[in-house]
Design an enzyme around this catalytic site. Sequence first.
Site, mmCIF file in Angstrom:
data_model
loop_
_atom_site.group_PDB
_atom_site.id
_atom_site.type_symbol
_atom_site.label_atom_id
_atom_site.label_comp_id
_atom_site.label_asym_id
_atom_site.label_seq_id
_atom_site.Cartn_x
_atom_site.Cartn_y
_atom_site.Cartn_z
ATOM 1 C CE LYS A 233 -4.128 -2.166 1.773
ATOM 2 N NZ LYS A 233 -3.689 -3.569 1.949
HETATM 3 C C1 LIG Z 1 -4.326 -4.629 1.411
HETATM 4 C C2 LIG Z 1 -3.554 -5.908 1.328
HETATM 5 C C3 LIG Z 1 -3.944 -6.968 0.464
HETATM 6 C C4 LIG Z 1 -5.188 -6.884 -0.388
HETATM 7 O O1 LIG Z 1 -5.057 -5.989 -1.474
HETATM 8 P P1 LIG Z 1 -6.331 -5.476 -2.267
HETATM 9 O O2 LIG Z 1 -5.853 -4.377 -3.139
HETATM 10 O O3 LIG Z 1 -7.300 -5.002 -1.216
HETATM 11 O O4 LIG Z 1 -6.859 -6.646 -3.036
HETATM 12 C C5 LIG Z 1 -3.147 -8.097 0.391
HETATM 13 N N1 LIG Z 1 -2.038 -8.223 1.155
HETATM 14 C C6 LIG Z 1 -1.641 -7.247 2.000
HETATM 15 C C7 LIG Z 1 -0.424 -7.459 2.826
HETATM 16 C C8 LIG Z 1 -2.368 -6.060 2.118
HETATM 17 O O5 LIG Z 1 -1.967 -5.096 2.969
#
Ligand SMILES: *Cc1c(COP(=O)(O)O)cnc(C)c1O
Length: 453
Positions: free
Chosen positions: A110
């Site tokens: 993110k």
């Molecule tokens: C947010 C997150 C996901 C999921 O990603 P999306 O874009 O919501 O599908 C998977 N793994 C981790 C470690 C995350 O922080």
Amino acid sequence: MKYVSTRGQSKKLTFSEAVSEGLAPDGGLYVPEIMPDISGKIRDWEKLDYAGVCFEFLRLFADDIPDEDLRSIVNASYTKFDVPQIAPLKKLESGLYLLELFHGPTLAFKDFALQFLGNLYEYLLSKSSRKINVLGATSGDTGSAAINGLLGKKNVNIFILYPEGRISPLQERQMTCTGADNVFPVAIDGTFDDAQAIVKELFGDNAFKSKWNLSAVNSINLARILAQCVYYVYAWTRLPEPERSNPTFIVPTGNFGNILAGWMAWKMGMPAAGFRVATNQNDILYRLFKTGIYEVSAVKPSYAPSMDIQVASNFERFIYFAEKGDSAKVREIMAGFKANGKWVFDNFKAEGFSASKMDDSEIPQKIKEVYEKYSEVIDPHTACAFKDLSGSGAKVVVSTAHPAKFPALIEKAVGVSPKAESLEILKSKKIVKKLMRASARDVREYIEANAIR
Ligand SMILES: *Cc1c(COP(=O)(O)O)cnc(C)c1O
């Protein structure tokens, strides 16, 4: 380039406007009006570094921001990563690669979008002389990445609510040990749903919302999706030539934002064989891609908590593209789904997606297996992506978090405790947070006392 709402009942906006707006007024999500064709450009991008690829890609979309400004926003966004490649593509064996997206300041993918969004917000605010207060609720990763992205930025304060005692101690430290005076972590004496309900109530109060310029940084923001397209394109340029024609990207998935970004890059002309949605035991998307039926069930907490999601908010963008931009059809599907918690697609086409699912019972075993085979310690979200490596062509497994964020589970699975320097540093810092009852009134007063205006 203009941006339209998936529901077709909001006016077209520029990039900057769509980013500031977040959700469209008709309840839809912003998408580019036309998909640019990058197929003739990406071969040349192999000469560029990560920030270079990012700039070339984003300037196709952010065409209302002068190039030199966009370049400095992009450059500033990838300075807090701990490896020069930013998104290293690691070869595990012939035809199998790991795309490591956890080298940012909060050690999850993110950061790629939220570091950029933080700098973009600061830039847009400086142009408009506006000040905003960001408000959100988190069950972990998003809150820490959002806080880090906005840390110390001018003209913005950020309030993040989280359930006291229900997020991991390291995640709490990532939010509460920043030392920044524009960051306000609020520990709610309640559950994540209580925190979320307070945020919804405050956003629902239009007078309060406009008085304090409340803003959200959720995963449906256009800038987040576009910034996430970049690492797929970058990874593609790092694949050896013979493997570039048909790689399959396998992506741990919750809200469908990460994988959708890769799929959009494919729609723009990046060659790929397909995209595999890897879910944990919260398998709504797995069931959809197997059966064409999209149906919610209860969330089951898992070892991969950032994927403990049932309704995937970015899924609406996929529907829009799959229905060839027919926004009346999107409205019909979303309304039907909202009313019944279920939608049965007739003639469902997966459009390049496939899916796999991993129950909790398999996750520690998979971490161990990957460790023994490749000497790589993977986190529980990434483990889900190792479920199904079938199909021809190269496989690129997208690794979404650093294993050091989940020390207990990893220790149990492989007997080693992974470490990350940035987390070690946090352990000696002072926690600063506000503990509050689960009361919208109390939170409102706290915001009023600390908001920027
Ligand atoms: C947010 C997150 C996901 C999921 O990603 P999306 O874009 O919501 O599908 C998977 N793994 C981790 C470690 C995350 O922080």
